[in-house]
Enzyme design. Structure first.
Site, mmCIF file in Angstrom:
data_model
loop_
_atom_site.group_PDB
_atom_site.id
_atom_site.type_symbol
_atom_site.label_atom_id
_atom_site.label_comp_id
_atom_site.label_asym_id
_atom_site.label_seq_id
_atom_site.Cartn_x
_atom_site.Cartn_y
_atom_site.Cartn_z
ATOM 1 N N SER A 79 0.796 -1.236 0.000
ATOM 2 C CA SER A 79 0.000 0.000 0.000
ATOM 3 C C SER A 79 0.824 1.281 0.000
ATOM 4 O O SER A 79 0.238 2.361 -0.113
ATOM 5 C CB SER A 79 -0.952 -0.005 1.180
ATOM 6 O OG SER A 79 -1.892 -1.023 0.988
ATOM 7 N N GLY A 317 2.699 -1.163 4.059
ATOM 8 C CA GLY A 317 2.250 -1.978 2.934
ATOM 9 C C GLY A 317 2.213 -3.435 3.332
ATOM 10 O O GLY A 317 3.094 -3.911 4.062
ATOM 11 N N GLY A 321 2.664 -12.173 1.704
ATOM 12 C CA GLY A 321 4.041 -12.535 1.991
ATOM 13 C C GLY A 321 5.030 -11.385 1.995
ATOM 14 O O GLY A 321 6.231 -11.614 2.111
#
Lengths: 489, 500
Positions: A79, A317, A321
């Site tokens: 993000s 973010g 994974g």
């Protein structure tokens, strides 16, 4: 220092969660130590402080290949992409092509939101600050084509409207699909091509790429899940990529480029003679617009935390994974970018950032103390809170809230994983804020928003990790849409 | 590894893109021409040895024979990270993907959803081929035997979407029609793009999903994928270009062709997975209880229908079939961006050979390994090439001095033969370097032999007997006599001559 050997990894695997953070004397040691302590396969960190760039890395790009991770490895930044998307959109504001306060239906007339008022009133300013009230965590798969954003937005009829636009903060991935589409329409280019041309090229962000086929020929990290300490790490497959979600979370980059990106923002939108944003626009991004939690606001794109009057801007973010974080302290000219390739990277990054702020700037953020619970408040809160991918049952438990979380399959609604934790009230001025004390969600906060509607005058929303869910009974809509596994972007 | 680096200048350090680093040079520039293959006694030794001898960055070979799978690996997945190739490393297999595409289409034929002899316009009425006769008569049988006759090699970008296949086909109006459908063999990538569209139309599914469901999953090919975003999570090789030998290898970019090329060449996988796939074909379309094709359909794919290569080799549906004396071999190769691959098997001998390489000259290495493997596992030697006669004028046309960096190949003619003399020069003086090698390792007499190319020669005698030299006319506008010589996978261009 050498890469951790397998045997060392095994040792970490069976060790109890370590208690305190050692007193590291260098960034390299902190990165090495925290990567090992939290069982993160690879960590890259870059710190910019007093005119110097300090880089460190630890571990491997992938547990399959065990390639030693270098600081210039390309990771998914998740993000943090939203700050890139915001920067790109605001270049259009600077050029007069986009108005932050114009309803977005001006640009996307077909926007199919169910809530007529929201449809007519949501603006770009709401989207970029996560205050549109749109249900945010819908992912889906709309293919790899240039039309993915159009296809995704065509399904926005299924989104809940949690509150009136501008009324509150609720983290919103879907809003950034819309930001991407508007950018796409106003530039006449794919979102990726527009970002390349308007942001990446001018600022010289040559290590930042937008597609796996560009990452694969570079030194790159692969994501890992840690289903449990006992099970150990597994490679996250597939490599998360949803074309429509690229503006919300699909950028691939390095810690070096993230530092450069943040520096350009600290420098008022200009870097090495290349102006991407007007100074006042760069400033606008860093200016608190909507309250988003304890000591925390959102500006445009940036999350802004204020501690003792000192503002920290940044963004986190999380994709499958990968965990990433970018933090900058404008008044100190300080930047720290961190990229990790496993779920537990979040904890490692929190520790490394805390160490770095103390080491370089002498800044510590003491944990807010737990305060006595208000029994009547706990009783008022207790209940079941639902959103399409999660059901949280809260029970008053004396001095804390006991939470029982069930993850729901967004396709079938079937019950998936279970989490239980305790959340204690913490000192947050005149608000009631509860902090998770253990487990996967440790450190996250829960807030409660009183947002009555005509139908439900007692309507209460739970906000956990920025995401909202309404207390039952809440207005419900038929669930028609099928989506793949929900993922935090 | 961790490093704590403080910059002295106070400027932000920019880490270099790995791809922008000076390309690593592994070519042994002054190496002698390969002088024949040693007598390797194991696959591991053979793969190691041939990888080194031909200077390939990385090679992975899987051989299945009499119930045992051997995998030999050598070299590196890429020359930047220098990760060793392992049996798990995935490589692009290039056009071997066409057999997967053909197999899926034929599984739809087996189910009655497709027909090999129905004109393709039945499913794709908007097919915009300019030649109306071709447009209305081309069938899947033509496509899978490369005999459709339209221009086959266009690799434009039609985007990443599912619609890339349709977009590409809608652009077929610009393709030249070279011959009538069925008339000739001419390798045709575009035909497989069209086949993918037909398959998507009759199933309503994405092409890649069809291959996953109909081949990868039932045969348990767990290391076979399409798309870079899937490959990136596996140990993967990168392709390497050897554009100019003096510059050494460079990483092939872009990594892959655009999406619509998935049907003719998009799979990324392991040699062991290819062997499993070939076993299903050899076994009549079934492996370990999973049937992917009817037996007669699997056999049809291996039935020669059109002569396409040398005197032994024909094309079936998808496969090439070489019928050597006493040995039938079913083959497909692959060549894509910096990758060379082959898959070969002999159903009668229960012998399977898959070789994946990540460097331009990889084919030289796998051809040599194939010969070695035939000898080692089957005690079989491929038939000698059949000498042919060439006119004096044609022979004269090949003479000249061929040059590649510090190597020279002087090509002359005596009364009956082409004579080549290969030597190194001293870069300072330009004179021949006295390296003490015997003349027999420098001078060779050549004879032409029957081949699909006009000027393939082999060494007649001496220690290098059988070594193949190919003269490859490559005329260009401003150089109509341009010609290359290729030996051991290495190419040199003519710098002087012809000497006639």
């Amino acid at each position: 220092m050498a890469t951790r050997s397998e045997s060392e990894n095994d040792a970490v695997e069976t060790a109890a969660w370590p208690e305190g953070r050692p007193a590291y004397t260098s960034l390299a040691a902190a990165v090495q130590g925290e990567a090992a302590r939290w069982n993160v396969p690879g960590v890259a960190v870059a710190v910019y402080h007093e005119g110097e760039l300090i880089e460190a890395s630890a571990g491997v790009t992938s547990i399959a290949t065990k390639v030693p991770l270098q600081p210039h490895a390309v990771f998914q930044i998740g993000s943090i992409s939203k700050v890139f998307a915001t920067t790109l959109a605001l270049t259009l504001v600077d050029e007069g092509k986009l108005d932050l306060d114009e309803p977005v239906i001006t640009y996307v007339p077909e926007l199919p939101l169910a809530d007529a008022e929201a449809r007519k009133t949501i603006t770009m300013r709401h989207l970029l600050s996560h205050s549109s009230g749109l249900e945010g965590d819908r992912f889906g798969d709309y293919g790899r084509g240039d039309d993915a954003l159009d296809k995704a937005i065509a399904r926005f009829d299924i989104l809940e409207q949690w509150f009136r636009p501008g009324e509150a903060f609720a983290y919103c991935n879907t809003g950034f699909y819309l930001v991407g589409l508007i950018t796409n329409r106003l530039t006449g280019k794919s979102w990726e091509a527009a970002l390349q041309e308007r942001v990446l090229d001018p600022w010289g962000l040559s290590e930042t790429v937008l597609f796996a086929e560009d990452a694969i020929t570079r030194h790159h990290a692969v994501g890992h899940f840690l289903p449990s300490r006992e099970a150990g790490l597994v490679i996250a497959r597939p490599y998360w990529n949803r074309r429509h979600a690229t503006p919300a979370g699909g950028v691939l980059s390095t810690v070096g480029d993230l530092v450069t990106f943040a520096q350009a923002h600290l420098n008022g939108g200009e870097l090495n003679g290349a102006r991407v944003l007007k100074a006042e626009t760069a400033q606008l991004m860093q200016t608190p617009f909507i309250k988003a939690g304890v000591n925390r606001h959102y500006g445009q794109g940036w999350s802004i935390e204020t501690h003792d009057g000192v503002a920290q801007i940044g963004h986190g973010g999380a994709t499958d994974g990968f965990r990433a974080n970018l933090t900058a302290i404008p008044e100190k000219g300080f930047v720290i970018a961190q990229l990790t390739n496993a779920d537990p990277g979040r904890t490692a990054m929190e520790q490394i950032e805390a160490w770095a702020l103390e080491h370089y700037l002498g800044i510590t953020h003491p944990k807010a103390p737990i305060v006595p619970a208000d029994a009547s408040r706990l009783d008022a809160i207790a209940g079941v809170y639902t959103r399409h991918s999660m059901r949280t049952t809260l029970t008053a438990a004396g001095d804390h809230l006991a939470a029982d979380v069930t993850l729901l399959d967004p396709d079938s609604g079937e019950e998936g994983g279970q989490r239980t934790f305790a959340a204690y009230p913490i000192d947050a001025g005149d608000e009631w804020v509860y902090r998770v004390d253990s487990g996967e969600f440790a450190g996250l906060t829960m807030e409660f928003l009183d947002l009555p509607t005509a139908d439900d005058p007692n309507r209460l929303l739970l906000r956990l990790a920025g995401r909202v869910a309404a207390k039952e009974p809440a207005p419900k809509k038929p669930r028609r849409r099928t989506t793949k596994k929900a993922t935090d972007a | 590894m961790a490093k704590d680096k403080a910059k002295d200048s106070g400027k932000t350090k920019k880490a270099k893109d790995v791809g922008e680093e000076a390309p690593p040079v592994i070519a042994e520039e002054s190496a002698t021409w390969p002088n024949g293959r040693p007598n390797y006694t194991s696959l591991a030794a053979a793969v190691q040895g041939e990888t080194a001898r031909f200077n390939i960055p990385g090679v992975q070979v899987a051989i299945f024979h009499k119930g045992t799978l051997d995998v030999g690996v050598a070299g590196v997945a890429d020359l930047v990270t220098k990760q060793p190739v392992t049996p798990e490393t995935i490589f692009q297999i290039g056009s071997i993907s066409k057999i997967f595409t053909t197999t899926v289409a034929l599984s739809l034929v087996d189910e009655g959803k497709l027909d090999l002899d129905t004109p393709i316009v039945t499913w794709v009425p908007e097919l915009p081929l300019a030649d109306e006769e071709a447009r209305t008569t081309i069938t899947l049988r033509h496509i899978f035997s490369h005999s459709a006759g339209f221009e086959g090699d266009t690799f434009e970008d039609y985007g990443r979407g599912t619609d890339s296949v349709l977009k590409a086909v809608l652009d077929f109006g610009k393709l030249e029609q070279w011959f009538r459908p069925g008339e000739l063999f001419s390798y045709n990538n575009n035909g497989f793009v069209l086949a993918a569209l037909v398959m998507e139309r009759v199933t309503g599914q994405e092409f890649e999903q069809l291959v996953q469901e109909r081949i990868f999953t039932p045969l348990k090919l767990e290391s076979s994928v399409y798309f870079a975003e899937n490959a990136i999570t596996y140990p993967h090789a990168l392709g390497h270009f050897l554009k100019k030998r003096e510059d050494g290898y460079e990483i092939a970019k872009p990594y892959s062709f655009p999406r619509q090329i998935n049907a003719p060449g998009g799979i990324i996988g392991t040699a062991a997975d290819l062997v499993r796939f070939a076993q299903a074909h050899a076994n009549g379309g079934e492996l370990d209880g999973a049937r992917i094709l009817k037996q007669e359909t699997a056999e049809l794919m291996q039935t020669p229908i059109i002569n396409s290569w040398d005197q032994y080799t024909s094309y079936g549906q998808g496969w090439w079939i070489s019928e050597y004396p006493g040995l039938r071999v079913v083959v497909h190769g692959g060549s894509t961006l910096g990758f060379k691959a082959t898959l070969r098997f002999s159903p009668e001998e229960d012998f399977f050979f898959a070789a994946l390489t990540n460097g331009d000259p990889g084919a030289s290495a796998y051809e040599s390994l194939w010969e070695w493997a035939l000898k080692h596992y089957l005690d079989y030697e491929l038939p000698e090439n059949e000498p042919i006669e060439l006119g004096k004028k044609e022979l004269d046309g090949l003479t000249g001095l061929y040059a590649r960096q510090n190597m020279r190949i002087k090509v002359t003619r005596d009364k009956k033969h082409i004579v080549v003399r290969a030597y190194d020069i001293d870069p300072e003086s330009g004179e021949e370097k006295d390296d003490g090698r015997p003349e027999s390792s420098k001078t060779f007499r050549l004879e032409p032999f029957a081949s699909q190319r006009p000027f393939d020669f082999q060494v007649i005698d001496g220690p290098s007997k059988g070594t193949i030299f190919q003269f490859l006319p490559r005329p260009e506008k401003d150089d109509p006599d341009r010609i290359l010589i290729r030996v051991g996978g290495r190419t040199a261009a003519r710098a002087e001559g012809p000497f006639a």
